[in-house]
Write a protein that holds these residues in place. Sequence first.
Motif, mmCIF file in Angstrom:
data_model
loop_
_atom_site.group_PDB
_atom_site.id
_atom_site.type_symbol
_atom_site.label_atom_id
_atom_site.label_comp_id
_atom_site.label_asym_id
_atom_site.label_seq_id
_atom_site.Cartn_x
_atom_site.Cartn_y
_atom_site.Cartn_z
ATOM 1 N N LYS A 29 0.947 -1.227 -0.019
ATOM 2 C CA LYS A 29 -0.073 -0.114 0.124
ATOM 3 C C LYS A 29 0.812 1.105 -0.015
ATOM 4 N N SER A 30 1.905 1.241 0.755
ATOM 5 C CA SER A 30 2.715 2.522 1.029
ATOM 6 C C SER A 30 3.623 2.408 -0.437
ATOM 7 N N THR A 31 3.840 1.409 -1.082
ATOM 8 C CA THR A 31 4.497 1.630 -2.147
ATOM 9 C C THR A 31 3.617 2.126 -3.354
ATOM 10 N N CYS A 32 2.284 1.829 -3.364
ATOM 11 C CA CYS A 32 1.466 2.341 -4.234
ATOM 12 C C CYS A 32 1.017 3.832 -4.112
ATOM 13 N N GLU A 33 1.128 4.192 -2.762
ATOM 14 C CA GLU A 33 0.751 5.648 -2.401
ATOM 15 C C GLU A 33 2.220 6.443 -2.964
ATOM 16 N N ASP A 34 3.378 5.925 -2.584
ATOM 17 C CA ASP A 34 4.659 6.552 -3.035
ATOM 18 C C ASP A 34 4.650 6.669 -4.636
ATOM 19 N N SER A 35 4.215 5.805 -5.249
ATOM 20 C CA SER A 35 4.197 5.641 -6.623
ATOM 21 C C SER A 35 3.293 6.918 -7.209
ATOM 22 N N LYS A 36 2.057 6.825 -6.509
ATOM 23 C CA LYS A 36 1.006 8.092 -6.914
ATOM 24 C C LYS A 36 1.660 9.280 -6.296
ATOM 25 N N ASP A 37 2.368 9.631 -5.617
ATOM 26 C CA ASP A 37 3.155 10.713 -5.130
ATOM 27 C C ASP A 37 3.901 11.058 -6.354
ATOM 28 N N LYS A 38 4.763 10.134 -6.539
ATOM 29 C CA LYS A 38 5.885 10.474 -7.768
ATOM 30 C C LYS A 38 5.103 10.620 -8.952
ATOM 31 N N GLY A 39 4.090 10.145 -9.302
ATOM 32 C CA GLY A 39 3.240 10.445 -10.653
ATOM 33 C C GLY A 39 2.870 11.874 -10.464
ATOM 34 N N ARG A 40 2.089 12.188 -9.330
ATOM 35 C CA ARG A 40 1.511 13.814 -9.293
ATOM 36 C C ARG A 40 2.856 14.646 -9.328
ATOM 37 N N MET A 41 3.921 14.144 -8.705
ATOM 38 C CA MET A 41 4.968 15.286 -8.807
ATOM 39 C C MET A 41 5.602 15.495 -10.086
ATOM 40 N N SER A 44 3.140 17.632 -12.117
ATOM 41 C CA SER A 44 3.162 19.053 -11.875
ATOM 42 C C SER A 44 4.358 19.734 -12.367
ATOM 43 N N GLN A 45 5.247 18.910 -12.543
ATOM 44 C CA GLN A 45 6.680 19.325 -13.279
ATOM 45 C C GLN A 45 6.516 19.314 -14.757
ATOM 46 N N GLU A 46 6.136 18.523 -15.308
ATOM 47 C CA GLU A 46 6.198 18.305 -16.920
ATOM 48 C C GLU A 46 4.899 18.337 -17.670
ATOM 49 N N HIS A 47 3.826 18.274 -17.037
ATOM 50 C CA HIS A 47 2.464 18.061 -17.855
ATOM 51 C C HIS A 47 2.291 19.967 -18.152
ATOM 52 N N GLN A 81 -1.492 11.026 -19.954
ATOM 53 C CA GLN A 81 -0.586 9.815 -19.639
ATOM 54 C C GLN A 81 0.844 10.422 -19.690
ATOM 55 N N PRO A 82 1.731 9.647 -18.693
ATOM 56 C CA PRO A 82 3.125 10.284 -18.570
ATOM 57 C C PRO A 82 3.790 9.730 -19.895
ATOM 58 N N SER A 83 4.690 10.475 -20.399
ATOM 59 C CA SER A 83 5.471 10.062 -21.625
ATOM 60 C C SER A 83 6.383 8.927 -21.033
ATOM 61 N N THR A 84 6.994 8.837 -19.862
ATOM 62 C CA THR A 84 8.059 7.800 -19.491
ATOM 63 C C THR A 84 7.490 7.383 -17.983
ATOM 64 N N ILE A 85 7.945 6.334 -17.465
ATOM 65 C CA ILE A 85 7.594 5.976 -16.409
ATOM 66 C C ILE A 85 8.742 5.213 -15.710
ATOM 67 N N PRO A 86 9.262 5.972 -14.523
ATOM 68 C CA PRO A 86 10.641 5.417 -13.976
ATOM 69 C C PRO A 86 10.503 3.978 -13.718
ATOM 70 N N CYS A 93 0.001 2.556 -10.343
ATOM 71 C CA CYS A 93 -0.334 3.934 -9.256
ATOM 72 C C CYS A 93 0.185 4.948 -9.686
ATOM 73 N N TYR A 94 1.434 5.051 -10.426
ATOM 74 C CA TYR A 94 2.167 6.242 -10.807
ATOM 75 C C TYR A 94 1.386 6.543 -11.853
ATOM 76 N N LYS A 95 0.775 5.959 -12.820
ATOM 77 C CA LYS A 95 0.152 6.588 -13.921
ATOM 78 C C LYS A 95 -1.188 7.127 -13.371
ATOM 79 N N ASP A 96 -1.748 6.529 -12.340
ATOM 80 C CA ASP A 96 -3.077 6.995 -11.736
ATOM 81 C C ASP A 96 -2.709 8.450 -11.034
ATOM 82 N N GLY A 97 -1.502 8.595 -10.262
ATOM 83 C CA GLY A 97 -1.167 9.842 -9.824
ATOM 84 C C GLY A 97 -0.790 10.818 -10.937
ATOM 85 N N TYR A 98 -0.332 10.546 -11.857
ATOM 86 C CA TYR A 98 -0.123 11.515 -12.966
ATOM 87 C C TYR A 98 -1.323 11.986 -13.642
ATOM 88 N N LYS A 99 -2.067 11.111 -13.748
ATOM 89 C CA LYS A 99 -3.446 11.411 -14.711
ATOM 90 C C LYS A 99 -4.267 12.306 -13.831
#
Length: 130
Positions: A29-41, A44-47, A81-86, A93-99
């Motif tokens: 769960k924390s890994t998913c939340e961390d991934s969402k946070d990274k996606g949101r970040m 906010s920087q790239e989109h 959608q993000p252009s790249t995923i780390p 989770c990353y895609k969800d946070g980014y989206k």
Amino acid sequence: GDEMKQIISTLLVLTLITSSVNAGELFAKSTCEDSKDKGRMSASQEHSSVGWWLGGIGSGVMLGLIGTGAIWGISHASSPQPSTIPSNIRNDCYKDGYKREAKGSNKVGAGVGGLIGTALFLFIFLSSQG
């Protein structure tokens, strides 16, 4: 004596199994939340939502509040959608946070741009009446 040792060791094994499952769930769960946070970040920087701002202004100027509502509705239906995923990250989770972050930025751009466009629409309309 032996029966009691067997019961205690069985309880210990069950306790260890149960606690490791819970720890695994918490880690996932924390890994998913961390991934969402990274996606949101990342969003906010790239989109960029400049296109939504310009579209909002254009639709507001052309159609007033109807145009603003239309462009906002379209931005709400967008699925950025993000252009790249780390690597070493939960992709879903990353895609969800980014989206979510990017979509929110799109909606703000379209809405505020639309209101600016609507103000210009009214200004142009009222200026032409006098």
